[in-house]
Every structure is written in C-alpha cells, then in structure tokens.
Design a protein around this motif. Sequence first.
Motif, short mmCIF file in Angstrom:
data_model
loop_
_atom_site.label_atom_id
_atom_site.label_comp_id
_atom_site.label_asym_id
_atom_site.label_seq_id
_atom_site.Cartn_x
_atom_site.Cartn_y
_atom_site.Cartn_z
N UNK A 100 0.83 -1.20 0.00
CA UNK A 100 0.00 0.00 0.00
C UNK A 100 0.88 1.26 0.00
N UNK A 101 2.02 1.22 0.68
CA UNK A 101 2.91 2.37 0.69
C UNK A 101 3.52 2.61 -0.69
N UNK A 102 3.85 1.53 -1.39
CA UNK A 102 4.36 1.68 -2.76
C UNK A 102 3.30 2.31 -3.65
N UNK A 103 2.09 1.84 -3.51
CA UNK A 103 0.98 2.39 -4.31
C UNK A 103 0.75 3.85 -3.97
N UNK A 104 0.85 4.19 -2.69
CA UNK A 104 0.63 5.57 -2.26
C UNK A 104 1.69 6.50 -2.85
N UNK A 105 2.95 6.10 -2.79
CA UNK A 105 4.03 6.91 -3.36
C UNK A 105 3.81 7.11 -4.86
N UNK A 106 3.53 6.03 -5.57
CA UNK A 106 3.32 6.12 -7.02
C UNK A 106 2.09 6.98 -7.33
N UNK A 107 1.03 6.85 -6.55
CA UNK A 107 -0.18 7.64 -6.80
C UNK A 107 0.05 9.12 -6.54
N UNK A 108 0.76 9.45 -5.48
CA UNK A 108 1.02 10.86 -5.17
C UNK A 108 1.89 11.49 -6.26
N UNK A 109 2.94 10.79 -6.68
CA UNK A 109 3.80 11.33 -7.73
C UNK A 109 3.06 11.45 -9.06
N UNK A 110 2.20 10.48 -9.35
CA UNK A 110 1.41 10.55 -10.58
C UNK A 110 0.42 11.71 -10.53
N UNK A 111 -0.26 11.86 -9.41
CA UNK A 111 -1.24 12.95 -9.28
C UNK A 111 -0.54 14.30 -9.38
N UNK A 112 0.60 14.43 -8.74
CA UNK A 112 1.34 15.69 -8.84
C UNK A 112 1.80 15.97 -10.25
N UNK A 113 2.25 14.96 -10.94
CA UNK A 113 2.72 15.13 -12.33
C UNK A 113 1.57 15.50 -13.25
N UNK A 114 0.44 14.85 -13.08
CA UNK A 114 -0.71 15.16 -13.93
C UNK A 114 -1.27 16.54 -13.62
N UNK A 115 -1.23 16.95 -12.36
CA UNK A 115 -1.65 18.30 -11.99
C UNK A 115 -0.72 19.32 -12.63
N UNK A 116 0.56 19.03 -12.62
CA UNK A 116 1.55 19.88 -13.29
C UNK A 116 1.26 19.98 -14.78
N UNK A 117 0.87 18.87 -15.37
CA UNK A 117 0.55 18.84 -16.79
C UNK A 117 -0.66 19.72 -17.09
N UNK A 118 -1.68 19.65 -16.26
CA UNK A 118 -2.85 20.50 -16.44
C UNK A 118 -2.46 21.97 -16.32
N UNK A 119 -1.63 22.27 -15.31
CA UNK A 119 -1.16 23.65 -15.17
C UNK A 119 -0.35 24.12 -16.34
N UNK A 120 0.43 23.23 -16.91
CA UNK A 120 1.25 23.56 -18.06
C UNK A 120 0.39 24.01 -19.24
N UNK A 121 -0.72 23.33 -19.46
CA UNK A 121 -1.57 23.64 -20.61
C UNK A 121 -2.56 24.77 -20.36
N UNK A 122 -3.03 24.90 -19.11
CA UNK A 122 -4.12 25.84 -18.89
C UNK A 122 -3.74 27.08 -18.09
N UNK A 123 -2.65 27.02 -17.35
CA UNK A 123 -2.31 28.17 -16.52
C UNK A 123 -1.11 28.94 -17.01
N UNK A 124 -0.24 28.29 -17.75
CA UNK A 124 0.99 28.97 -18.18
C UNK A 124 0.81 29.52 -19.59
#
Length: 124
Positions: A100-124
């Motif tokens: 579960x900890x491995x899944x949590x780390x991967x999920x947090x990094x994925x969510x942060x990366x995808x949020x960054x991607x959204x910001x890249x296209x819509x906020x910058x």
Amino acid sequence: MNESEGKTKLASERTDLAEDRTVLANERTFAGWMRTGLACVGIGVGFNALFGKMEPAWIPKAIATCFIVAGTTIFYLAERNACAVLGRLDTHAVEPVRRMNLRLVAAILSAGSLTLLVGLWFLI
C-alpha cells in the motif's frame, strides 16, 4: 543432527537470506524507477521553461507533455512490478515496505505530475 540435516538447514538459511536480499533489492529498484520518473517530469518542465517562447506555443508544451506522461507511466509500471515481486516473496529477517505504501508513493507522484501537466496547458 547428522551432517546431511545440518547442510540442509544451512542451505535453507542461505535461501531465506537471499530472499530477504531480493526484497531489499526490489525496494531499491522501485526507488530508482521513481527517480527516473521524476527525472522525466523534470525534463518536461525544463524543456517547457527553456523553449516556452517557441512558436507555435503548443510545440514545447506537447514535448513537455510527452516527458511528463512518460514519467507518470514509469511511476505506474514501477509500482506494478514492485508489488508483483513482493507478492511472490516471503521475508524472514527483514520487514518489507507494505504494498500500500508503494501504491501511495506512485499515486502521489502521478497525481502531482498530472496536476503539473494540467497547469502547463491551462495556466501557463
């Protein structure tokens, strides 16, 4: 205990220790793949920052998107592989990281990366 039983016990102990080392190696491999995924995300952000003024504006964003998606894919695949290895092995003297900890780390990094991607296209 006769000599044959002693050798069998010693071989069993060595096998147990080898399995523990494999579990620890799996955790190091997972960490390595997480670093590789973060490097991909960082390259994407850096590329967009360096070439963000290019025309048309969507080209650097598209290239950055490829790197960020690659990083997110690496996070997912690393988690799947690490959990699969942990599922096949039994530990004896070490306490493995919980799946579960491995899944949590991967999920947090994925969510942060995808949020960054959204910001890249819509906020910058």
